[in-house]
Design a protein around this motif. Structure first.
Motif, PDB file in Angstrom:
ATOM      1  N   THR A  10       0.829  -1.200   0.000  1.00  0.00           N
ATOM      2  CA  THR A  10       0.000   0.000   0.000  1.00  0.00           C
ATOM      3  C   THR A  10       0.866   1.254   0.000  1.00  0.00           C
ATOM      4  O   THR A  10       1.795   1.371   0.779  1.00  0.00           O
ATOM      5  CB  THR A  10      -0.923   0.010   1.235  1.00  0.00           C
ATOM      6  N   GLY A  11       0.564   2.166  -0.908  1.00  0.00           N
ATOM      7  CA  GLY A  11       1.303   3.414  -0.993  1.00  0.00           C
ATOM      8  C   GLY A  11       2.570   3.319  -1.817  1.00  0.00           C
ATOM      9  O   GLY A  11       3.297   4.295  -1.958  1.00  0.00           O
ATOM     10  N   ALA A  12       2.864   2.175  -2.365  1.00  0.00           N
ATOM     11  CA  ALA A  12       4.063   2.004  -3.187  1.00  0.00           C
ATOM     12  C   ALA A  12       3.648   1.387  -4.522  1.00  0.00           C
ATOM     13  O   ALA A  12       2.478   1.115  -4.758  1.00  0.00           O
ATOM     14  CB  ALA A  12       5.084   1.119  -2.479  1.00  0.00           C
ATOM     15  N   THR A  13       4.616   1.158  -5.366  1.00  0.00           N
ATOM     16  CA  THR A  13       4.315   0.576  -6.676  1.00  0.00           C
ATOM     17  C   THR A  13       4.874  -0.841  -6.774  1.00  0.00           C
ATOM     18  O   THR A  13       5.284  -1.265  -7.829  1.00  0.00           O
ATOM     19  CB  THR A  13       4.903   1.436  -7.800  1.00  0.00           C
ATOM     20  N   SER A  14       4.885  -1.564  -5.669  1.00  0.00           N
ATOM     21  CA  SER A  14       5.445  -2.914  -5.695  1.00  0.00           C
ATOM     22  C   SER A  14       4.419  -3.957  -5.266  1.00  0.00           C
ATOM     23  O   SER A  14       3.463  -3.661  -4.555  1.00  0.00           O
ATOM     24  CB  SER A  14       6.692  -3.000  -4.821  1.00  0.00           C
ATOM     25  N   VAL A  15       4.666  -5.162  -5.725  1.00  0.00           N
ATOM     26  CA  VAL A  15       3.809  -6.305  -5.426  1.00  0.00           C
ATOM     27  C   VAL A  15       4.701  -7.437  -4.940  1.00  0.00           C
ATOM     28  O   VAL A  15       5.786  -7.654  -5.481  1.00  0.00           O
ATOM     29  CB  VAL A  15       3.055  -6.755  -6.701  1.00  0.00           C
ATOM     30  N   GLY A  22       7.984 -21.976  -2.894  1.00  0.00           N
ATOM     31  CA  GLY A  22       8.472 -21.420  -1.647  1.00  0.00           C
ATOM     32  C   GLY A  22       9.301 -20.156  -1.739  1.00  0.00           C
ATOM     33  O   GLY A  22       9.901 -19.752  -0.753  1.00  0.00           O
ATOM     34  N   ASP A  23       9.338 -19.512  -2.897  1.00  0.00           N
ATOM     35  CA  ASP A  23      10.053 -18.237  -3.025  1.00  0.00           C
ATOM     36  C   ASP A  23       9.062 -17.093  -2.930  1.00  0.00           C
ATOM     37  O   ASP A  23       7.903 -17.216  -3.330  1.00  0.00           O
ATOM     38  CB  ASP A  23      10.770 -18.140  -4.381  1.00  0.00           C
ATOM     39  N   ILE A  24       9.534 -15.965  -2.399  1.00  0.00           N
ATOM     40  CA  ILE A  24       8.742 -14.738  -2.406  1.00  0.00           C
ATOM     41  C   ILE A  24       9.544 -13.701  -3.172  1.00  0.00           C
ATOM     42  O   ILE A  24      10.698 -13.426  -2.838  1.00  0.00           O
ATOM     43  CB  ILE A  24       8.405 -14.260  -0.985  1.00  0.00           C
ATOM     44  N   TRP A  25       8.937 -13.159  -4.210  1.00  0.00           N
ATOM     45  CA  TRP A  25       9.562 -12.167  -5.081  1.00  0.00           C
ATOM     46  C   TRP A  25       8.867 -10.827  -4.912  1.00  0.00           C
ATOM     47  O   TRP A  25       7.657 -10.767  -4.706  1.00  0.00           O
ATOM     48  CB  TRP A  25       9.430 -12.593  -6.545  1.00  0.00           C
ATOM     49  N   ILE A  26       9.644  -9.741  -5.033  1.00  0.00           N
ATOM     50  CA  ILE A  26       9.100  -8.390  -5.048  1.00  0.00           C
ATOM     51  C   ILE A  26       9.216  -7.860  -6.468  1.00  0.00           C
ATOM     52  O   ILE A  26      10.303  -7.877  -7.056  1.00  0.00           O
ATOM     53  CB  ILE A  26       9.867  -7.450  -4.078  1.00  0.00           C
ATOM     54  N   ALA A  27       8.117  -7.386  -7.004  1.00  0.00           N
ATOM     55  CA  ALA A  27       8.092  -6.771  -8.333  1.00  0.00           C
ATOM     56  C   ALA A  27       7.917  -5.267  -8.139  1.00  0.00           C
ATOM     57  O   ALA A  27       6.817  -4.795  -7.860  1.00  0.00           O
ATOM     58  CB  ALA A  27       6.959  -7.344  -9.167  1.00  0.00           C
ATOM     59  N   GLU A  28       9.020  -4.521  -8.260  1.00  0.00           N
ATOM     60  CA  GLU A  28       8.970  -3.068  -8.113  1.00  0.00           C
ATOM     61  C   GLU A  28       8.639  -2.431  -9.452  1.00  0.00           C
ATOM     62  O   GLU A  28       9.179  -2.814 -10.472  1.00  0.00           O
ATOM     63  CB  GLU A  28      10.315  -2.547  -7.606  1.00  0.00           C
ATOM     64  N   GLY A  29       7.726  -1.470  -9.435  1.00  0.00           N
ATOM     65  CA  GLY A  29       7.299  -0.815 -10.661  1.00  0.00           C
ATOM     66  C   GLY A  29       6.155  -1.543 -11.345  1.00  0.00           C
ATOM     67  O   GLY A  29       5.891  -1.329 -12.524  1.00  0.00           O
ATOM     68  N   ALA A  30       5.456  -2.389 -10.611  1.00  0.00           N
ATOM     69  CA  ALA A  30       4.385  -3.197 -11.201  1.00  0.00           C
ATOM     70  C   ALA A  30       3.202  -2.360 -11.674  1.00  0.00           C
ATOM     71  O   ALA A  30       2.420  -2.819 -12.494  1.00  0.00           O
ATOM     72  CB  ALA A  30       3.911  -4.238 -10.191  1.00  0.00           C
ATOM     73  N   TYR A  31       3.077  -1.139 -11.181  1.00  0.00           N
ATOM     74  CA  TYR A  31       1.965  -0.284 -11.583  1.00  0.00           C
ATOM     75  C   TYR A  31       2.405   0.859 -12.482  1.00  0.00           C
ATOM     76  O   TYR A  31       1.617   1.753 -12.773  1.00  0.00           O
ATOM     77  CB  TYR A  31       1.246   0.262 -10.347  1.00  0.00           C
ATOM     78  N   ASP A  32       3.652   0.842 -12.938  1.00  0.00           N
ATOM     79  CA  ASP A  32       4.134   1.865 -13.859  1.00  0.00           C
ATOM     80  C   ASP A  32       3.573   1.620 -15.256  1.00  0.00           C
ATOM     81  O   ASP A  32       3.135   0.516 -15.579  1.00  0.00           O
ATOM     82  CB  ASP A  32       5.666   1.879 -13.908  1.00  0.00           C
ATOM     83  N   ALA A  33       3.627   2.647 -16.084  1.00  0.00           N
ATOM     84  CA  ALA A  33       3.108   2.536 -17.450  1.00  0.00           C
ATOM     85  C   ALA A  33       3.928   1.561 -18.298  1.00  0.00           C
ATOM     86  O   ALA A  33       3.379   0.845 -19.123  1.00  0.00           O
ATOM     87  CB  ALA A  33       3.085   3.913 -18.109  1.00  0.00           C
ATOM     88  N   ASP A  34       5.247   1.526 -18.092  1.00  0.00           N
ATOM     89  CA  ASP A  34       6.122   0.659 -18.887  1.00  0.00           C
ATOM     90  C   ASP A  34       6.473  -0.592 -18.076  1.00  0.00           C
ATOM     91  O   ASP A  34       7.383  -0.590 -17.250  1.00  0.00           O
ATOM     92  CB  ASP A  34       7.392   1.408 -19.274  1.00  0.00           C
ATOM     93  N   LEU A  35       5.742  -1.677 -18.313  1.00  0.00           N
ATOM     94  CA  LEU A  35       5.937  -2.901 -17.535  1.00  0.00           C
ATOM     95  C   LEU A  35       7.233  -3.622 -17.870  1.00  0.00           C
ATOM     96  O   LEU A  35       7.650  -4.513 -17.141  1.00  0.00           O
ATOM     97  CB  LEU A  35       4.748  -3.833 -17.734  1.00  0.00           C
ATOM     98  N   SER A  36       7.902  -3.230 -18.940  1.00  0.00           N
ATOM     99  CA  SER A  36       9.179  -3.858 -19.274  1.00  0.00           C
ATOM    100  C   SER A  36      10.281  -3.433 -18.302  1.00  0.00           C
ATOM    101  O   SER A  36      11.352  -4.027 -18.286  1.00  0.00           O
ATOM    102  CB  SER A  36       9.589  -3.522 -20.709  1.00  0.00           C
ATOM    103  N   LYS A  37      10.006  -2.429 -17.473  1.00  0.00           N
ATOM    104  CA  LYS A  37      11.006  -1.931 -16.521  1.00  0.00           C
ATOM    105  C   LYS A  37      10.789  -2.436 -15.098  1.00  0.00           C
ATOM    106  O   LYS A  37      11.391  -1.932 -14.160  1.00  0.00           O
ATOM    107  CB  LYS A  37      11.008  -0.408 -16.530  1.00  0.00           C
ATOM    108  N   ILE A  38       9.951  -3.449 -14.935  1.00  0.00           N
ATOM    109  CA  ILE A  38       9.744  -4.019 -13.604  1.00  0.00           C
ATOM    110  C   ILE A  38      11.055  -4.627 -13.110  1.00  0.00           C
ATOM    111  O   ILE A  38      11.739  -5.339 -13.835  1.00  0.00           O
ATOM    112  CB  ILE A  38       8.644  -5.097 -13.617  1.00  0.00           C
ATOM    113  N   LYS A  39      11.392  -4.337 -11.863  1.00  0.00           N
ATOM    114  CA  LYS A  39      12.598  -4.892 -11.242  1.00  0.00           C
ATOM    115  C   LYS A  39      12.174  -6.018 -10.293  1.00  0.00           C
ATOM    116  O   LYS A  39      11.412  -5.792  -9.357  1.00  0.00           O
ATOM    117  CB  LYS A  39      13.346  -3.808 -10.471  1.00  0.00           C
ATOM    118  N   TRP A  40      12.679  -7.228 -10.534  1.00  0.00           N
ATOM    119  CA  TRP A  40      12.362  -8.392  -9.717  1.00  0.00           C
ATOM    120  C   TRP A  40      13.478  -8.631  -8.702  1.00  0.00           C
ATOM    121  O   TRP A  40      14.636  -8.676  -9.053  1.00  0.00           O
ATOM    122  CB  TRP A  40      12.210  -9.625 -10.590  1.00  0.00           C
TER     123      TRP A  40
END
Length: 75
Positions: A10-15, A22-40
Motif C-alpha cells: 500500500t502506498g508504493a508501486t510494488s507487489v 516457496g520463493d517470495i519475489w518483489i516486483a517493483e514498478g508493477a503499476y508503472d506505465a512501462d511494464l518492461s522496466k519491472i525490477k524483480w
C-alpha cells in the motif's frame, strides 16, 4: 512461475508474489506505465508454499502450510 499468493504494498508501486515452490519475489514498478522496466528481487526462499500474504509496517506476513510467518528485510 506458479503463483500461490500475491499482495500489494500500500502506498508504493510494488507487489509481493509467493510461489508454490516457496520463493517470495518483489516486483517493483508493477503499476508503472512501462511494464518492461519491472525490477524483480527475491525477498525470501525456503518457505512452505505461502498461500496467503499481506504487507504491514514494512514486513510481509505469510500463511504457509505449517505456520504463519512475519518476514522482514533488515538490510
Amino acid at each position: 512461475m506458479a503463483v500461490a499468493s500475491a499482495t500489494v504494498n500500500t502506498g508504493a508501486t510494488s507487489v509481493a508474489i509467493g510461489t508454490r515452490r516457496g520463493d517470495i519475489w518483489i516486483a517493483e514498478g508493477a503499476y508503472d506505465a512501462d511494464l518492461s522496466k519491472i525490477k524483480w528481487t527475491k525477498f525470501a526462499t525456503n518457505q512452505h508454499e505461502p498461500l496467503g500474504m499481506f504487507w504491514k509496517d514494512g514486513s510481509i506476513y505469510a500463511m504457509q502450510r505449517p505456520e504463519f510467518s512475519r518476514l522482514t528485510d533488515k538490510d
